[in-house]
Enzyme design. Structure first.
Site, PDB file in Angstrom:
ATOM      1  CG  HIS A   7      -1.883   1.079   1.331  1.00  0.00           C
ATOM      2  ND1 HIS A   7      -1.966   1.909   2.413  1.00  0.00           N
ATOM      3  CD2 HIS A   7      -2.852   1.484   0.473  1.00  0.00           C
ATOM      4  CE1 HIS A   7      -2.946   2.777   2.236  1.00  0.00           C
ATOM      5  NE2 HIS A   7      -3.496   2.542   1.064  1.00  0.00           N
ATOM      6  NE  ARG A   8      -1.940   5.701   1.018  1.00  0.00           N
ATOM      7  CZ  ARG A   8      -2.528   6.378   1.992  1.00  0.00           C
ATOM      8  NH1 ARG A   8      -1.789   7.155   2.782  1.00  0.00           N
ATOM      9  NH2 ARG A   8      -3.823   6.312   2.194  1.00  0.00           N
ATOM     10  CD  GLU A  34      -2.889   2.066  -3.239  1.00  0.00           C
ATOM     11  OE1 GLU A  34      -3.868   2.824  -3.413  1.00  0.00           O
ATOM     12  OE2 GLU A  34      -1.922   2.368  -2.495  1.00  0.00           O
ATOM     13  CG  ASP A  36      -2.851   6.798  -3.673  1.00  0.00           C
ATOM     14  OD1 ASP A  36      -3.971   6.292  -3.610  1.00  0.00           O
ATOM     15  OD2 ASP A  36      -1.926   6.516  -2.872  1.00  0.00           O
ATOM     16  CG  HIS A  49      -3.314   9.218  -0.270  1.00  0.00           C
ATOM     17  ND1 HIS A  49      -4.135  10.006   0.513  1.00  0.00           N
ATOM     18  CD2 HIS A  49      -3.986   8.056  -0.463  1.00  0.00           C
ATOM     19  CE1 HIS A  49      -5.243   9.349   0.786  1.00  0.00           C
ATOM     20  NE2 HIS A  49      -5.186   8.156   0.210  1.00  0.00           N
ATOM     21  CD  GLU A 112      -7.264   5.387  -4.279  1.00  0.00           C
ATOM     22  OE1 GLU A 112      -8.151   6.156  -3.843  1.00  0.00           O
ATOM     23  OE2 GLU A 112      -6.519   4.725  -3.545  1.00  0.00           O
ATOM     24  CE  LYS A 114      -6.630   9.665  -3.366  1.00  0.00           C
ATOM     25  NZ  LYS A 114      -7.212   8.791  -2.319  1.00  0.00           N
ATOM     26  CG  ASP A 232       0.022   0.949   5.484  1.00  0.00           C
ATOM     27  OD1 ASP A 232      -0.134   1.302   4.301  1.00  0.00           O
ATOM     28  OD2 ASP A 232      -0.677   1.390   6.420  1.00  0.00           O
TER      29      ASP A 232
END
Length: 247
Positions: A7-8, A34, A36, A49, A112, A114, A232
Site C-alpha cells: 500500500h503506497r 498500490e 495514487d 495520495h 488509484e 484520485k 502497509d
C-alpha cells in the site's frame, strides 16, 4: 493463493508513494504495489495520495497548483526523519518514473485515480496512454472511489482491469462490480466479511481488501484464499504467508 500488494509501497516503514517505498516493497518480495495519482499544473501524472502536499511533504498547497519542477523540489520523507539525512532525499515521483523502474521487475501495479474531489481533465486518458506506451496492460489494475471514472476507463480500454474502491457494506457487491465491467473490487477491510469475499471470488471477481495491517487479519484473509491483501507492511505479510504455507 493470496497476493501481497504494498500500500503506497512499504508505507509502514518508508515514506509513502516514493521510489524508496516501492523499491523496499520489491526487495521484501511483494507481488505488487498500490499507488495514487494526481495531475500537476502542466498535466503531468504524479504519484501522491492527498490533493495537497501538506501532509506528506515540507510544502503547502494543492498538487494541481504546482508545476512538476516545484513538486520535485519538495522533501517527501515527511515523518520519516531517518530518510531526511540521506544523500538522496525522497521525492514525489511521476508515474512514468515508476513505470521505468517496473521494467526491471514483474510487479503488478494498482493505480488509484484520485479524482473524487478534483476532476482532473483527461486523467483517465493520460494514465491509459502511458500504460499503452509501456505495454503494461496485463500488469495494471485501475481503481478509484469515483466509479464513473472507472466506467470511463473501461470504455477507453476494456482490456485493462478496473476495480471499484468502497468503504461501506454493499449487498452482493460482485453483481455491482460486474455492472460497471470491473473484474475486481477493493473494499475497506471492515466491509469485507468472509462471506462477501467468498461470494465474489466464486462469481469470478477478485477481492483485494485494504488496509490490512494486523497479523490476525492477514492470517484470516490468507486462510480463506482472498485474491490479495493491500497492506502497509508487505514484509510482515510475506512472512506470515510463508509460515502459513509450511503448516
Amino acid at each position: 493463493m493470496t497476493l501481497i500488494f504494498a500500500h503506497r509501497g512499504s508505507a509502514g516503514t518508508h515514506p509513502e508513494n516514493t521510489m524508496e517505498s516501492f523499491i523496499a516493497a520489491e526487495k521484501c518480495g511483494a507481488d505488487g504495489i498500490e499507488l495514487d495519482v494526481h495531475l500537476s499544473k502542466e498535466g503531468e501524472i504524479v504519484v501522491i495520495h492527498d490533493e495537497t502536499v501538506d501532509r506528506t511533504t515540507n510544502g503547502k498547497g494543492f498538487v494541481q497548483d504546482f508545476f512538476l519542477s516545484d513538486l520535485k523540489s519538495l522533501n517527501a520523507s515527511y515523518k520519516f526523519k531517518t530518510f531526511q539525512s540521506f544523500i538522496r532525499v525522497p521525492r514525489i515521483p511521476t508515474l512514468r518514473e515508476v513505470f521505468d523502474w517496473m521494467k526491471g521487475n514483474q510487479l503488478q501495479c494498482n493505480i488509484e485515480l484520485k479524482n473524487g474531489k478534483i476532476m482532473y481533465p483527461f486523467l483517465e486518458e493520460k494514465v491509459i496512454d502511458l500504460i499503452r506506451e509501456y505495454q503494461y496492460e496485463e500488469r495494471i489494475i485501475i481503481s478509484s472511489f469515483n466509479h464513473y471514472s472507472l466506467v470511463h476507463c473501461y470504455q477507453l480500454a476494456p482490456d485493462i482491469e478496473t476495480a471499484p474502491l468502497y468503504s461501506e457494506g454493499l449487498y452482493m457487491p460482485w453483481i455491482y462490480a460486474r455492472a460497471i465491467h470491473a473484474k475486481g473490487m477493493h473494499p475497506n477491510m471492515k466491509a469485507a466479511p468472509d462471506m462477501i469475499i467468498r461470494g465474489a471470488i466464486e462469481d469470478g471477481i477478485a477481492v483485494r481488501p485494504y488496509t490490512v495491517n494486523k497479523k490476525e487479519d492477514m492470517e484470516r484473509l490468507i486462510a480463506i484464499e482472498c485474491s490479495a491483501i493491500i497492506t502497509d507492511y508487505p514484509e510482515k505479510a510475506k512472512k506470515i504467508k510463508k509460515q502459513m504455507m509450511k503448516t
